[in-house]
Design a protein around this motif. Structure first.
Motif, PDB file in Angstrom:
ATOM      1  N   LEU A  58       0.818  -1.217   0.000  1.00 20.65           N
ATOM      2  CA  LEU A  58       0.000   0.000   0.000  1.00 20.65           C
ATOM      3  C   LEU A  58       0.852   1.267   0.000  1.00 20.65           C
ATOM      4  O   LEU A  58       0.389   2.322  -0.407  1.00 20.65           O
ATOM      5  N   ASN A  59       2.093   1.160   0.434  1.00 18.41           N
ATOM      6  CA  ASN A  59       3.000   2.307   0.464  1.00 18.41           C
ATOM      7  C   ASN A  59       4.008   2.300  -0.674  1.00 18.41           C
ATOM      8  O   ASN A  59       4.912   3.121  -0.708  1.00 18.41           O
ATOM      9  N   SER A  60       3.852   1.381  -1.609  1.00 23.24           N
ATOM     10  CA  SER A  60       4.791   1.268  -2.720  1.00 23.24           C
ATOM     11  C   SER A  60       4.520   2.325  -3.786  1.00 23.24           C
ATOM     12  O   SER A  60       3.454   2.957  -3.820  1.00 23.24           O
ATOM     13  N   ALA A  61       5.483   2.492  -4.667  1.00 28.73           N
ATOM     14  CA  ALA A  61       5.316   3.433  -5.783  1.00 28.73           C
ATOM     15  C   ALA A  61       4.150   3.006  -6.669  1.00 28.73           C
ATOM     16  O   ALA A  61       3.410   3.851  -7.191  1.00 28.73           O
ATOM     17  N   THR A  62       3.963   1.709  -6.844  1.00 25.71           N
ATOM     18  CA  THR A  62       2.850   1.203  -7.656  1.00 25.71           C
ATOM     19  C   THR A  62       1.512   1.621  -7.057  1.00 25.71           C
ATOM     20  O   THR A  62       0.628   2.131  -7.760  1.00 25.71           O
ATOM     21  N   ALA A  63       1.354   1.410  -5.756  1.00 27.32           N
ATOM     22  CA  ALA A  63       0.103   1.786  -5.101  1.00 27.32           C
ATOM     23  C   ALA A  63      -0.095   3.292  -5.128  1.00 27.32           C
ATOM     24  O   ALA A  63      -1.208   3.775  -5.358  1.00 27.32           O
ATOM     25  N   LYS A  64       0.978   4.059  -4.922  1.00 25.63           N
ATOM     26  CA  LYS A  64       0.869   5.520  -4.969  1.00 25.63           C
ATOM     27  C   LYS A  64       0.370   5.976  -6.328  1.00 25.63           C
ATOM     28  O   LYS A  64      -0.471   6.870  -6.430  1.00 25.63           O
ATOM     29  N   ALA A  65       0.877   5.359  -7.396  1.00 27.49           N
ATOM     30  CA  ALA A  65       0.434   5.720  -8.752  1.00 27.49           C
ATOM     31  C   ALA A  65      -1.057   5.424  -8.922  1.00 27.49           C
ATOM     32  O   ALA A  65      -1.783   6.207  -9.545  1.00 27.49           O
ATOM     33  N   ILE A  66      -1.515   4.321  -8.364  1.00 19.57           N
ATOM     34  CA  ILE A  66      -2.942   3.978  -8.445  1.00 19.57           C
ATOM     35  C   ILE A  66      -3.769   5.000  -7.667  1.00 19.57           C
ATOM     36  O   ILE A  66      -4.793   5.490  -8.159  1.00 19.57           O
ATOM     37  N   GLN A 111      -3.025   8.101  -6.980  1.00 24.31           N
ATOM     38  CA  GLN A 111      -3.003   9.383  -7.688  1.00 24.31           C
ATOM     39  C   GLN A 111      -3.843   9.343  -8.957  1.00 24.31           C
ATOM     40  O   GLN A 111      -4.498  10.323  -9.296  1.00 24.31           O
ATOM     41  N   LYS A 112      -3.856   8.200  -9.646  1.00 24.51           N
ATOM     42  CA  LYS A 112      -4.659   8.043 -10.857  1.00 24.51           C
ATOM     43  C   LYS A 112      -6.136   8.319 -10.573  1.00 24.51           C
ATOM     44  O   LYS A 112      -6.857   8.857 -11.404  1.00 24.51           O
ATOM     45  N   TYR A 113      -6.577   7.950  -9.390  1.00 27.22           N
ATOM     46  CA  TYR A 113      -7.978   8.120  -9.017  1.00 27.22           C
ATOM     47  C   TYR A 113      -8.228   9.345  -8.138  1.00 27.22           C
ATOM     48  O   TYR A 113      -9.261   9.467  -7.505  1.00 27.22           O
ATOM     49  N   GLY A 114      -7.243  10.250  -8.105  1.00 30.16           N
ATOM     50  CA  GLY A 114      -7.442  11.534  -7.465  1.00 30.16           C
ATOM     51  C   GLY A 114      -7.130  11.618  -5.985  1.00 30.16           C
ATOM     52  O   GLY A 114      -7.445  12.614  -5.337  1.00 30.16           O
ATOM     53  N   PHE A 115      -6.512  10.599  -5.414  1.00 32.51           N
ATOM     54  CA  PHE A 115      -6.162  10.632  -4.001  1.00 32.51           C
ATOM     55  C   PHE A 115      -4.758  11.189  -3.808  1.00 32.51           C
ATOM     56  O   PHE A 115      -3.906  11.044  -4.677  1.00 32.51           O
ATOM     57  N   THR A 116      -4.517  11.795  -2.663  1.00 33.93           N
ATOM     58  CA  THR A 116      -3.169  12.251  -2.342  1.00 33.93           C
ATOM     59  C   THR A 116      -2.458  11.153  -1.559  1.00 33.93           C
ATOM     60  O   THR A 116      -3.090  10.289  -0.963  1.00 33.93           O
ATOM     61  N   THR A 117      -1.133  11.204  -1.535  1.00 32.64           N
ATOM     62  CA  THR A 117      -0.369  10.139  -0.888  1.00 32.64           C
ATOM     63  C   THR A 117       0.583  10.672   0.184  1.00 32.64           C
ATOM     64  O   THR A 117       1.430   9.941   0.666  1.00 32.64           O
ATOM     65  N   THR A 118       0.438  11.907   0.582  1.00 32.54           N
ATOM     66  CA  THR A 118       1.371  12.473   1.558  1.00 32.54           C
ATOM     67  C   THR A 118       1.185  11.912   2.953  1.00 32.54           C
ATOM     68  O   THR A 118       2.070  12.017   3.788  1.00 32.54           O
ATOM     69  N   TRP A 119       0.058  11.284   3.230  1.00 30.31           N
ATOM     70  CA  TRP A 119      -0.258  10.756   4.549  1.00 30.31           C
ATOM     71  C   TRP A 119       0.260   9.344   4.769  1.00 30.31           C
ATOM     72  O   TRP A 119       0.130   8.798   5.853  1.00 30.31           O
ATOM     73  N   LEU A 120       0.860   8.727   3.776  1.00 33.09           N
ATOM     74  CA  LEU A 120       1.194   7.308   3.858  1.00 33.09           C
ATOM     75  C   LEU A 120       2.172   6.966   4.969  1.00 33.09           C
ATOM     76  O   LEU A 120       2.994   7.767   5.387  1.00 33.09           O
ATOM     77  N   TYR A 121       2.074   5.744   5.410  1.00 31.05           N
ATOM     78  CA  TYR A 121       2.852   5.187   6.517  1.00 31.05           C
ATOM     79  C   TYR A 121       4.343   5.467   6.392  1.00 31.05           C
ATOM     80  O   TYR A 121       4.979   5.844   7.339  1.00 31.05           O
TER      81      TYR A 121
END
Length: 50
Positions: free
Chosen positions: A21-29, A31-41
């Motif tokens: 869930l914290n991988s670059a692959t998951a981050k791209a997914i 972001q693709k759907y409009g979510f931010t990733t700055t809060w990740l573990y």
């Protein structure tokens, strides 16, 4: 939102999923759907899981 359960039936699988869930692959997914990733573990714990 996701979290590790103390008595998960498959604790290693749970840890692996959290790392995914914290991988670059998951981050791209995310972001693709409009979510931010700055809060990740990893931003707090640098991908170190207990």
């Amino acid at each position: 939102m996701a979290g590790l359960l103390k008595k998960a039936p498959h604790p290693q699988a749970a840890k692996d999923f959290m790392l995914f869930l914290n991988s670059a692959t998951a981050k791209a997914i995310y972001q693709k759907y409009g979510f931010t990733t700055t809060w990740l573990y990893e931003s707090r714990y640098n991908n170190a899981l207990p």
